[in-house]
Write a protein that holds these residues in place. Structure first.
Motif, PDB file in Angstrom:
ATOM      1  N   LYS A   5      73.241  11.743  -6.958  1.00  0.00           N
ATOM      2  CA  LYS A   5      73.205  12.638  -8.114  1.00  0.00           C
ATOM      3  C   LYS A   5      71.938  13.492  -8.085  1.00  0.00           C
ATOM      4  O   LYS A   5      71.991  14.698  -8.356  1.00  0.00           O
ATOM      5  CB  LYS A   5      73.270  11.822  -9.401  1.00  0.00           C
ATOM      6  N   LEU A   6      70.817  12.876  -7.743  1.00  0.00           N
ATOM      7  CA  LEU A   6      69.564  13.634  -7.652  1.00  0.00           C
ATOM      8  C   LEU A   6      69.643  14.666  -6.534  1.00  0.00           C
ATOM      9  O   LEU A   6      69.192  15.805  -6.691  1.00  0.00           O
ATOM     10  CB  LEU A   6      68.386  12.687  -7.424  1.00  0.00           C
ATOM     11  N   GLU A   7      70.234  14.286  -5.405  1.00  0.00           N
ATOM     12  CA  GLU A   7      70.380  15.242  -4.315  1.00  0.00           C
ATOM     13  C   GLU A   7      71.248  16.429  -4.741  1.00  0.00           C
ATOM     14  O   GLU A   7      70.919  17.589  -4.438  1.00  0.00           O
ATOM     15  CB  GLU A   7      70.994  14.580  -3.082  1.00  0.00           C
ATOM     16  N   GLN A   8      72.321  16.170  -5.442  1.00  0.00           N
ATOM     17  CA  GLN A   8      73.180  17.254  -5.931  1.00  0.00           C
ATOM     18  C   GLN A   8      72.405  18.208  -6.833  1.00  0.00           C
ATOM     19  O   GLN A   8      72.554  19.429  -6.746  1.00  0.00           O
ATOM     20  CB  GLN A   8      74.375  16.673  -6.688  1.00  0.00           C
ATOM     21  N   LEU A   9      71.566  17.652  -7.684  1.00  0.00           N
ATOM     22  CA  LEU A   9      70.776  18.469  -8.599  1.00  0.00           C
ATOM     23  C   LEU A   9      69.755  19.313  -7.846  1.00  0.00           C
ATOM     24  O   LEU A   9      69.637  20.524  -8.085  1.00  0.00           O
ATOM     25  CB  LEU A   9      70.074  17.558  -9.608  1.00  0.00           C
ATOM     26  N   LEU A  10      69.037  18.694  -6.914  1.00  0.00           N
ATOM     27  CA  LEU A  10      68.040  19.421  -6.127  1.00  0.00           C
ATOM     28  C   LEU A  10      68.701  20.497  -5.260  1.00  0.00           C
ATOM     29  O   LEU A  10      68.175  21.609  -5.129  1.00  0.00           O
ATOM     30  CB  LEU A  10      67.248  18.444  -5.261  1.00  0.00           C
ATOM     31  N   ASN A  11      69.843  20.166  -4.686  1.00  0.00           N
ATOM     32  CA  ASN A  11      70.569  21.147  -3.876  1.00  0.00           C
ATOM     33  C   ASN A  11      71.055  22.319  -4.718  1.00  0.00           C
ATOM     34  O   ASN A  11      71.089  23.469  -4.257  1.00  0.00           O
ATOM     35  CB  ASN A  11      71.765  20.490  -3.177  1.00  0.00           C
ATOM     36  N   GLN A  12      71.435  22.027  -5.938  1.00  0.00           N
ATOM     37  CA  GLN A  12      71.856  23.092  -6.853  1.00  0.00           C
ATOM     38  C   GLN A  12      70.720  24.064  -7.124  1.00  0.00           C
ATOM     39  O   GLN A  12      70.921  25.279  -7.198  1.00  0.00           O
ATOM     40  CB  GLN A  12      72.331  22.458  -8.170  1.00  0.00           C
ATOM     41  N   TRP A  13      69.514  23.552  -7.238  1.00  0.00           N
ATOM     42  CA  TRP A  13      68.347  24.400  -7.503  1.00  0.00           C
ATOM     43  C   TRP A  13      67.861  25.135  -6.257  1.00  0.00           C
ATOM     44  O   TRP A  13      67.418  26.276  -6.335  1.00  0.00           O
ATOM     45  CB  TRP A  13      67.201  23.547  -8.046  1.00  0.00           C
ATOM     46  N   LEU A  14      67.958  24.497  -5.083  1.00  0.00           N
ATOM     47  CA  LEU A  14      67.317  25.023  -3.871  1.00  0.00           C
ATOM     48  C   LEU A  14      68.275  25.663  -2.867  1.00  0.00           C
ATOM     49  O   LEU A  14      67.839  26.359  -1.953  1.00  0.00           O
ATOM     50  CB  LEU A  14      66.541  23.899  -3.179  1.00  0.00           C
ATOM     51  N   SER A  15      69.571  25.417  -2.983  1.00  0.00           N
ATOM     52  CA  SER A  15      70.594  26.003  -2.114  1.00  0.00           C
ATOM     53  C   SER A  15      70.268  25.886  -0.618  1.00  0.00           C
ATOM     54  O   SER A  15      70.229  26.886   0.104  1.00  0.00           O
ATOM     55  CB  SER A  15      70.800  27.485  -2.479  1.00  0.00           C
ATOM     56  N   PRO A  16      70.026  24.684  -0.099  1.00  0.00           N
ATOM     57  CA  PRO A  16      69.671  24.534   1.318  1.00  0.00           C
ATOM     58  C   PRO A  16      70.790  24.925   2.275  1.00  0.00           C
ATOM     59  O   PRO A  16      70.527  25.246   3.442  1.00  0.00           O
ATOM     60  CB  PRO A  16      69.343  23.043   1.440  1.00  0.00           C
ATOM     61  N   GLU A  17      72.028  24.933   1.803  1.00  0.00           N
ATOM     62  CA  GLU A  17      73.167  25.223   2.678  1.00  0.00           C
ATOM     63  C   GLU A  17      73.174  26.664   3.180  1.00  0.00           C
ATOM     64  O   GLU A  17      73.852  26.975   4.169  1.00  0.00           O
ATOM     65  CB  GLU A  17      74.479  24.916   1.946  1.00  0.00           C
ATOM     66  N   ILE A  18      72.434  27.551   2.554  1.00  0.00           N
ATOM     67  CA  ILE A  18      72.436  28.962   2.971  1.00  0.00           C
ATOM     68  C   ILE A  18      71.310  29.289   3.944  1.00  0.00           C
ATOM     69  O   ILE A  18      71.173  30.427   4.384  1.00  0.00           O
ATOM     70  CB  ILE A  18      72.373  29.903   1.745  1.00  0.00           C
ATOM     71  N   ILE A  19      70.499  28.280   4.306  1.00  0.00           N
ATOM     72  CA  ILE A  19      69.338  28.510   5.166  1.00  0.00           C
ATOM     73  C   ILE A  19      69.427  27.667   6.422  1.00  0.00           C
ATOM     74  O   ILE A  19      69.645  26.449   6.359  1.00  0.00           O
ATOM     75  CB  ILE A  19      68.033  28.200   4.413  1.00  0.00           C
ATOM     76  N   SER A  20      69.252  28.294   7.575  1.00  0.00           N
ATOM     77  CA  SER A  20      69.179  27.574   8.843  1.00  0.00           C
ATOM     78  C   SER A  20      67.747  27.066   9.014  1.00  0.00           C
ATOM     79  O   SER A  20      66.797  27.845   8.964  1.00  0.00           O
ATOM     80  CB  SER A  20      69.553  28.510  10.000  1.00  0.00           C
ATOM     81  N   CYS A  23      65.149  21.110  10.288  1.00  0.00           N
ATOM     82  CA  CYS A  23      65.268  19.711   9.884  1.00  0.00           C
ATOM     83  C   CYS A  23      66.357  19.609   8.825  1.00  0.00           C
ATOM     84  O   CYS A  23      66.741  20.621   8.232  1.00  0.00           O
ATOM     85  CB  CYS A  23      63.935  19.213   9.312  1.00  0.00           C
ATOM     86  N   PRO A  24      66.861  18.400   8.568  1.00  0.00           N
ATOM     87  CA  PRO A  24      67.831  18.251   7.480  1.00  0.00           C
ATOM     88  C   PRO A  24      67.126  18.358   6.131  1.00  0.00           C
ATOM     89  O   PRO A  24      66.079  17.751   5.908  1.00  0.00           O
ATOM     90  CB  PRO A  24      68.382  16.833   7.699  1.00  0.00           C
ATOM     91  N   ASN A  25      67.701  19.141   5.223  1.00  0.00           N
ATOM     92  CA  ASN A  25      67.157  19.284   3.881  1.00  0.00           C
ATOM     93  C   ASN A  25      67.994  18.468   2.906  1.00  0.00           C
ATOM     94  O   ASN A  25      69.218  18.436   3.002  1.00  0.00           O
ATOM     95  CB  ASN A  25      67.163  20.749   3.455  1.00  0.00           C
ATOM     96  N   GLY A  26      67.317  17.832   1.972  1.00  0.00           N
ATOM     97  CA  GLY A  26      68.002  17.015   0.986  1.00  0.00           C
ATOM     98  C   GLY A  26      67.632  15.560   1.146  1.00  0.00           C
ATOM     99  O   GLY A  26      66.480  15.214   1.455  1.00  0.00           O
ATOM    100  N   LEU A  27      68.601  14.672   0.944  1.00  0.00           N
ATOM    101  CA  LEU A  27      68.372  13.235   1.042  1.00  0.00           C
ATOM    102  C   LEU A  27      68.259  12.834   2.515  1.00  0.00           C
ATOM    103  O   LEU A  27      69.205  12.976   3.280  1.00  0.00           O
ATOM    104  CB  LEU A  27      69.523  12.481   0.367  1.00  0.00           C
ATOM    105  N   GLN A  28      67.089  12.314   2.906  1.00  0.00           N
ATOM    106  CA  GLN A  28      66.874  11.896   4.287  1.00  0.00           C
ATOM    107  C   GLN A  28      66.959  10.374   4.466  1.00  0.00           C
ATOM    108  O   GLN A  28      67.258   9.895   5.548  1.00  0.00           O
ATOM    109  CB  GLN A  28      65.517  12.399   4.789  1.00  0.00           C
ATOM    110  N   LEU A  29      66.695   9.639   3.389  1.00  0.00           N
ATOM    111  CA  LEU A  29      66.810   8.183   3.441  1.00  0.00           C
ATOM    112  C   LEU A  29      67.339   7.702   2.093  1.00  0.00           C
ATOM    113  O   LEU A  29      66.740   7.974   1.050  1.00  0.00           O
ATOM    114  CB  LEU A  29      65.458   7.534   3.741  1.00  0.00           C
ATOM    115  N   ALA A  95      63.588  15.657   1.166  1.00  0.00           N
ATOM    116  CA  ALA A  95      62.692  16.657   1.757  1.00  0.00           C
ATOM    117  C   ALA A  95      63.363  18.026   1.768  1.00  0.00           C
ATOM    118  O   ALA A  95      64.551  18.137   2.078  1.00  0.00           O
ATOM    119  CB  ALA A  95      62.313  16.251   3.179  1.00  0.00           C
ATOM    120  N   TYR A  96      62.580  19.043   1.428  1.00  0.00           N
ATOM    121  CA  TYR A  96      63.066  20.426   1.457  1.00  0.00           C
ATOM    122  C   TYR A  96      62.002  21.298   2.114  1.00  0.00           C
ATOM    123  O   TYR A  96      60.892  21.424   1.594  1.00  0.00           O
ATOM    124  CB  TYR A  96      63.381  20.927   0.037  1.00  0.00           C
TER     125      TYR A  96
END
Length: 251
Positions: A5-20, A23-29, A95-96
């Motif tokens: 749920k926290l990852e969904q919220l952070l992803n909503q704010w930061l939109s990592p899917e639109i950036i190459s 490293c992986p952005n979001g939940l790493q562990l 991590a973002y």
């Protein structure tokens, strides 16, 4: 709040899917804990992990996480020790990287520009990802020595300062961290000063020969403020307690 749920919220704010990114952005562990307290910091170092454990945090949120494309894939040595402590204490890691650098509200570049009291902060057009290089204006024409003093006072460290000539500063470009290669893009944008975290040998020559002031103010020092702002935004918009921990780094 659960990790997903926290990852969904952070992803909503930061939109990592639109950036190459590198490293992986979001939940790493992942973790099985309900997240009630988060520690934020620039890099997921052993010292930050130890601080999070001492502060009884359920998760860590950083700018520099793990699993970079250029690093070995094996989980050994330093990486093993870090992950071992996180898993043992059931602490999740978020991590973002570039998504935090470029964000128009709490990104590293925007936050640094605000810290230096700059105005009319906008992305330099044509540079991807948008916002990786920002431009802004000083409140009034400023001498390089005076601006360097401002940087030293705000960041509590002495920056490397290269003069591009005898002229005042009205327009500034910023790319935090290891953004020194953007100096020629800053030149093309017509700024008087380019600020980043690090310096390369050739950067000095570009500045002196092409006529642009240059300040290298530290990778860590220039990237403290995005993750801090993100953490403050998280605390203001959820019931999660957030604490920023600054693990000093002279680089």
């Amino acid at each position: 709040m659960q990790t997903k749920k926290l990852e969904q919220l952070l992803n909503q704010w930061l939109s990592p899917e639109i950036i190459s990114d590198y490293c992986p952005n979001g939940l790493q562990l992942d973790s099985e804990k309900t997240i009630e307290k988060v520690v934020t910091g620039v890099s997921a170092t052993q010292a930050l992990i130890d601080s999070a454990i001492a502060l009884k945090a359920d998760a860590i949120l950083v700018h520099h996480g793990y699993f970079w494309k250029s690093e070995p894939a094996q989980i050994v040595g330093m990486k093993y020790q870090r992950l071992k402590k996180l898993i043992k204490n059931d602490i999740s890691l978020f991590a973002y990287h570039l998504p935090l650098d470029v964000h128009p509200e709490f990104g590293n570049n925007v936050q640094l520009a605000k810290l230096f009291e700059l105005e009319v902060i906008d992305p330099v057009e044509g540079i991807k990802p948008k916002g990786i290089l920002m431009q802004a204006e000083t409140k009034s024409a400023t001498a390089l020595a005076d601006f360097a003093s401002l940087v030293e006072r705000k960041l509590a460290r002495k920056p490397l300062v290269i003069s591009g000539g005898d002229f005042l500063i009205n327009k500034v470009a910023i790319c935090t961290g290891g953004g020194q290669s953007f100096i020629e893009h800053a030149l093309a944008a017509g700024v008087d000063l380019f600020i980043t975290g690090e310096v390369s040998e050739q950067t000095v020559h570009v500045a002196t020969e092409m006529g642009i002031h240059f300040i290298a103010a530290g990778h860590h020092a220039t990237e403290r403020y995005g993750i801090k702002a993100l953490g403050e935004y998280l605390a203001a918009n959820t019931d999660i307690q957030v604490e920023f921990v600054d693990i000093d780094n002279p680089a």
